[in-house]
Design a protein around this motif. Structure first.
Motif, PDB file in Angstrom:
ATOM      1  N   VAL A  51       0.839  -1.202   0.000  1.00 23.11           N
ATOM      2  CA  VAL A  51       0.000   0.000   0.000  1.00 23.11           C
ATOM      3  C   VAL A  51       0.873   1.251   0.000  1.00 23.11           C
ATOM      4  O   VAL A  51       0.570   2.225  -0.696  1.00 23.11           O
ATOM      5  CB  VAL A  51      -0.952  -0.004   1.211  1.00 23.11           C
ATOM      6  CG1 VAL A  51      -1.692   1.335   1.329  1.00 23.11           C
ATOM      7  CG2 VAL A  51      -1.953  -1.153   1.102  1.00 23.11           C
ATOM      8  N   ALA A  52       1.974   1.219   0.757  1.00 19.21           N
ATOM      9  CA  ALA A  52       2.864   2.383   0.812  1.00 19.21           C
ATOM     10  C   ALA A  52       3.454   2.698  -0.557  1.00 19.21           C
ATOM     11  O   ALA A  52       3.801   3.858  -0.837  1.00 19.21           O
ATOM     12  CB  ALA A  52       3.979   2.138   1.819  1.00 19.21           C
ATOM     13  N   GLY A  53       3.562   1.697  -1.417  1.00 19.82           N
ATOM     14  CA  GLY A  53       4.124   1.916  -2.747  1.00 19.82           C
ATOM     15  C   GLY A  53       3.120   2.357  -3.785  1.00 19.82           C
ATOM     16  O   GLY A  53       3.497   2.650  -4.931  1.00 19.82           O
ATOM     17  N   THR A  70      -5.168   0.199   7.500  1.00 19.09           N
ATOM     18  CA  THR A  70      -4.465  -0.594   6.494  1.00 19.09           C
ATOM     19  C   THR A  70      -4.084  -1.958   7.069  1.00 19.09           C
ATOM     20  O   THR A  70      -4.210  -2.993   6.405  1.00 19.09           O
ATOM     21  CB  THR A  70      -3.202   0.128   6.015  1.00 19.09           C
ATOM     22  OG1 THR A  70      -3.475   1.503   5.803  1.00 19.09           O
ATOM     23  CG2 THR A  70      -2.659  -0.494   4.736  1.00 19.09           C
ATOM     24  N   ARG A  71      -3.609  -1.944   8.319  1.00 22.45           N
ATOM     25  CA  ARG A  71      -3.302  -3.224   8.976  1.00 22.45           C
ATOM     26  C   ARG A  71      -4.552  -4.088   9.087  1.00 22.45           C
ATOM     27  O   ARG A  71      -4.491  -5.311   8.876  1.00 22.45           O
ATOM     28  CB  ARG A  71      -2.722  -2.956  10.374  1.00 22.45           C
ATOM     29  CG  ARG A  71      -2.456  -4.234  11.170  1.00 22.45           C
ATOM     30  CD  ARG A  71      -2.121  -3.930  12.614  1.00 22.45           C
ATOM     31  NE  ARG A  71      -3.224  -3.302  13.326  1.00 22.45           N
ATOM     32  CZ  ARG A  71      -4.259  -3.970  13.836  1.00 22.45           C
ATOM     33  NH1 ARG A  71      -4.353  -5.273  13.691  1.00 22.45           N
ATOM     34  NH2 ARG A  71      -5.197  -3.325  14.502  1.00 22.45           N
ATOM     35  N   MET A  72      -5.679  -3.455   9.400  1.00 20.72           N
ATOM     36  CA  MET A  72      -6.927  -4.215   9.490  1.00 20.72           C
ATOM     37  C   MET A  72      -7.311  -4.812   8.139  1.00 20.72           C
ATOM     38  O   MET A  72      -7.852  -5.919   8.075  1.00 20.72           O
ATOM     39  CB  MET A  72      -8.042  -3.315  10.010  1.00 20.72           C
ATOM     40  CG  MET A  72      -8.032  -3.105  11.520  1.00 20.72           C
ATOM     41  SD  MET A  72      -8.487  -4.607  12.439  1.00 20.72           S
ATOM     42  CE  MET A  72     -10.188  -4.820  11.910  1.00 20.72           C
ATOM     43  N   TYR A 125      -0.380   4.916  16.314  1.00 20.07           N
ATOM     44  CA  TYR A 125       0.155   5.515  15.090  1.00 20.07           C
ATOM     45  C   TYR A 125       1.289   4.681  14.495  1.00 20.07           C
ATOM     46  O   TYR A 125       2.059   5.186  13.672  1.00 20.07           O
ATOM     47  CB  TYR A 125       0.650   6.939  15.390  1.00 20.07           C
ATOM     48  CG  TYR A 125      -0.435   7.800  15.972  1.00 20.07           C
ATOM     49  CD1 TYR A 125      -1.413   8.368  15.156  1.00 20.07           C
ATOM     50  CD2 TYR A 125      -0.508   8.014  17.343  1.00 20.07           C
ATOM     51  CE1 TYR A 125      -2.428   9.142  15.690  1.00 20.07           C
ATOM     52  CE2 TYR A 125      -1.529   8.786  17.889  1.00 20.07           C
ATOM     53  CZ  TYR A 125      -2.480   9.345  17.057  1.00 20.07           C
ATOM     54  OH  TYR A 125      -3.503  10.101  17.587  1.00 20.07           O
ATOM     55  N   GLU A 126       1.388   3.426  14.916  1.00 14.34           N
ATOM     56  CA  GLU A 126       2.491   2.581  14.455  1.00 14.34           C
ATOM     57  C   GLU A 126       1.961   1.273  13.859  1.00 14.34           C
ATOM     58  O   GLU A 126       2.071   0.200  14.456  1.00 14.34           O
ATOM     59  CB  GLU A 126       3.457   2.294  15.612  1.00 14.34           C
ATOM     60  CG  GLU A 126       4.071   3.518  16.245  1.00 14.34           C
ATOM     61  CD  GLU A 126       4.901   4.352  15.253  1.00 14.34           C
ATOM     62  OE1 GLU A 126       5.292   3.806  14.205  1.00 14.34           O
ATOM     63  OE2 GLU A 126       5.168   5.523  15.556  1.00 14.34           O
ATOM     64  N   PRO A 127       1.372   1.330  12.670  1.00 16.41           N
ATOM     65  CA  PRO A 127       0.809   0.108  12.068  1.00 16.41           C
ATOM     66  C   PRO A 127       1.855  -0.955  11.779  1.00 16.41           C
ATOM     67  O   PRO A 127       1.548  -2.154  11.845  1.00 16.41           O
ATOM     68  CB  PRO A 127       0.158   0.626  10.788  1.00 16.41           C
ATOM     69  CG  PRO A 127       0.874   1.907  10.471  1.00 16.41           C
ATOM     70  CD  PRO A 127       1.188   2.508  11.805  1.00 16.41           C
ATOM     71  N   TYR A 128       3.081  -0.554  11.457  1.00 18.69           N
ATOM     72  CA  TYR A 128       4.114  -1.557  11.185  1.00 18.69           C
ATOM     73  C   TYR A 128       4.456  -2.345  12.449  1.00 18.69           C
ATOM     74  O   TYR A 128       4.712  -3.549  12.399  1.00 18.69           O
ATOM     75  CB  TYR A 128       5.368  -0.894  10.619  1.00 18.69           C
ATOM     76  CG  TYR A 128       5.298  -0.634   9.131  1.00 18.69           C
ATOM     77  CD1 TYR A 128       5.712  -1.599   8.221  1.00 18.69           C
ATOM     78  CD2 TYR A 128       4.796   0.571   8.643  1.00 18.69           C
ATOM     79  CE1 TYR A 128       5.648  -1.381   6.864  1.00 18.69           C
ATOM     80  CE2 TYR A 128       4.729   0.805   7.271  1.00 18.69           C
ATOM     81  CZ  TYR A 128       5.151  -0.170   6.393  1.00 18.69           C
ATOM     82  OH  TYR A 128       5.076   0.054   5.030  1.00 18.69           O
ATOM     83  N   ALA A 129       4.450  -1.674  13.593  1.00 12.87           N
ATOM     84  CA  ALA A 129       4.728  -2.373  14.849  1.00 12.87           C
ATOM     85  C   ALA A 129       3.645  -3.398  15.133  1.00 12.87           C
ATOM     86  O   ALA A 129       3.936  -4.544  15.508  1.00 12.87           O
ATOM     87  CB  ALA A 129       4.819  -1.366  15.991  1.00 12.87           C
TER      88      ALA A 129
END
Length: 594
Positions: A82-84, A99-101, A148-152
């Motif tokens: 998604v980031a790309g 996005t994580r969801m 605020y840290e979806p990657y974590a």
């Protein structure tokens, strides 16, 4: 129709093969579609007709072997994808917790994944167990930083999924070194005591790793019942001295410096110990295990850890002098070998997958498999063996007819699992593979959402007792804690929208028909509903209720569907499908998984 009716011969045969504590022998069956559907309701996010047919073909053991071998479906690569993507005016390609969801829904439902060329995730059991683990080892975006840290959070869930069939001891260390957990329970940058600056080791993680992740508050027998002292009172597993000892062990851990450069953010050293966090949400520090910083670890004091029969450390005391990793290893080994861990983890996983009130025999069987997986290596903590034993135990396979109190068997379905069940059974997909998650706010509408618990105690506690008959009978009903006066309204309202608005040919409902809208295939069974409404009810009895629908409920539904006769616009079949779905999913009979 009941799964095994009164076929006591089959019950006896299953018990003979399944009850021995370390038995990993293959189990015959399922013998009927209803048995297959019931097993899949426990082991997946909801059965489909294709899954039922496949399970009938390969059998329980064959299906489990396939699931254990299936590749792990992860979330972090989806965030990278998604980031790309190009930016859009509505910000749809901004990576955040929604996005994580999206990634969670795709993996849980097994729908085509646009980040992987529309390949479909196949590891249903692993994802279901990962959800269960996430409700035991809780990390949440309710934390002001992690929000605020979806990657974590995505990396946290990926770790749970990767470890779901591994060893509990490995999981325990991965949990302890996770930057998400360290942020959530304030172990990050934990410092040794310094009385001159009024610094004391943080006790948060030290307390919860014992209370919630491993042994609980009181000593347990192998069957999960509490041990009692001479005064008939439960015996505590630890005291404040042990909490302080564990807290001292977990000092000196901070962000991983693997890719840290002074040009991006301050690397973690003695000079920057309390100010060296990553500067970007997608920094590797958010998914790399913590690293030790020697200057801040307490290596000079002896530490009182857990003391129990057979403990490796003399009286549970960890003698000073070890570095941060050495002492963490000793402390986690000390927890791992405590006799409580087997029954503690066994009961919680059984509750998440099968039944809220497992018998002592069920807990004992699984605890013994945890203690010794039955292999020639006699492995302790083998979660693959534990999960298999849970699903193949007679209480799981046979169900209510096996236990002494059938009316105490089963579990209230988690609200979120009602929706996954609907979507999977009805072939729901989105036009482009993505999933519109901002509406609704899942945790407020359904009372839960993955990694969005309001506290470290999860959405519901394993020992929650609903006031009334459950409490009076001493029964537990964890999921009732989120089934409040509010969710009793919001869940059916949202299910109504998913059924009557979000279907593949819908054009006249708010939010329906968008490229990210998950839509059921309500037309799939329309012909059956039009020509044979009783057959439609039979099909949904199988898919949603594992053939356990009462004749009263069947007749009530049939009366309702037969009363719908207007086909002037050619949609009567689809409307019957929708009414049947809505009434079944919101019924008391469906709401309890048995």
């Amino acid at each position: 129709m009941k799964v095994f009716s009164s076929n006591w011969l089959r019950v006896a045969v299953l018990a003979l093969f399944l009850w021995p504590a370390f038995c990993l022998a293959q189990v015959a069956g399922p013998y009927t579609d209803a048995e297959a559907a019931r097993f899949l309701a426990q082991a997946t996010f909801g059965p489909t007709t294709a899954d039922i047919a496949h399970l009938r073909q390969v059998g329980y053991q064959g299906w489990l072997n396939e699931q254990f071998a299936a590749p792990v479906s992860t979330e972090k690569p989806y965030l990278d994808w998604v980031a790309g993507l190009p930016n859009t005016p509505d910000g749809n390609n901004t990576v955040n917790d929604d996005t994580r969801m999206e990634a969670w829904w795709i993996n849980a439902l097994g729908t085509p994944d646009p980040s992987r060329g529309m390949r479909m995730p196949t590891d249903q059991l692993r994802q279901r167990v990962a959800l269960a683990l996430s409700e035991i080892f809780v990390v949440s975006n309710a934390n002001g930083t992690l929000a605020y840290e979806p990657y974590a959070l995505a990396s946290w869930h990926d770790m749970l999924a990767a470890d779901a069939f591994g060893n509990y001891r490995t999981l325990l260390e991965d949990v302890t070194k996770s930057p998400a957990m360290a942020t959530y329970l304030s172990m990050l940058a934990n410092q040794k005591a310094d009385p001159t600056q009024n610094i004391h080791p943080d006790e948060n993680y030290a307390r919860e790793v014992m209370q919630l992740f491993s042994i609980g508050l009181v000593q347990l027998n192998t069957d999960g019942t509490p041990k009692l002292d001479a005064n008939n009172q439960p015996i505590p597993t630890y005291d404040q001295t042990v909490v302080r000892g564990m807290a001292a062990v977990f000092t000196g851990w901070n962000w991983n410096n693997a890719t840290c450069t002074t040009g991006s953010w301050p690397c973690c050293t003695a000079d920057t110990y309390t100010n060296c966090g990553p500067s970007d949400t997608n920094s590797p520090a958010w998914w790399s295990p913590l690293q030790p910083i020697a200057d801040f670890h307490d290596s000079t004091s002896d530490k009182q850890l857990l003391n129990y029969p057979g403990v490796a450390l003399s009286n549970g005391i960890l003698i000073h002098g070890g570095d941060a990793q050495t002492e963490m290893t000793a402390a986690l080994d000390n927890i791992f070998h405590h006799p409580n861990v087997g029954p503690f983890i066994a009961r919680r996983l059984i509750q998440r997958l099968v039944t809220s009130n497992p018998t002592p025999g069920y807990v004992s069987h699984i605890a013994q498999v945890f203690n010794d997986d039955g292999s020639s290596a006699h492995v302790r903590g083998n979660l693959q063996a534990v999960v298999q034993a849970i699903l193949l135990d007679p209480e799981a396979v046979v169900g209510a007819s096996y236990v002494p109190n059938p009316d105490a068997y089963g579990k209230l379905r988690e609200p979120l699992l009602k929706l996954t069940h609907l979507w999977r059974a009805m072939g729901a997909e989105t036009p482009n593979g993505r999933v519109d998650t901002p509406y609704p706010e899942w945790e407020s509408t359904y009372g839960q959402a993955p990694l969005r618990s309001p506290s470290v105690f999860n959405f519901f506690k394993p020992d929650f007792q609903q006031p009334g008959e459950l409490s009076q009978r001493g029964l537990f009903g964890p999921e009732f804690q989120v089934y409040t006066a509010t969710t009793a309204v919001t869940i059916p309202n949202d299910i109504f929208h998913r059924i009557f608005c979000d279907y593949t040919t819908s054009t006249n409902c708010y939010s329906s028909g968008g490229p990210n809208t998950m839509s059921i295939n309500a037309d799939r069974d329309a012909v059956l509903a039009l020509n044979n409404p009783s057959g439609l009810i039979d099909l949904y009895n199988l898919l949603f209720m594992s053939g356990q629908m009462s004749s009263f409920m069947h007749d009530t539904l049939l009366t309702r569907l037969n009363a719908m006769t207007d086909n002037s616009d050619g949609t009567l079949g689809r409307q019957r499908v929708q009414h049947a779905l809505y009434l079944i999913i919101n019924s008391p009979e469906y709401s309890v998984q048995k």
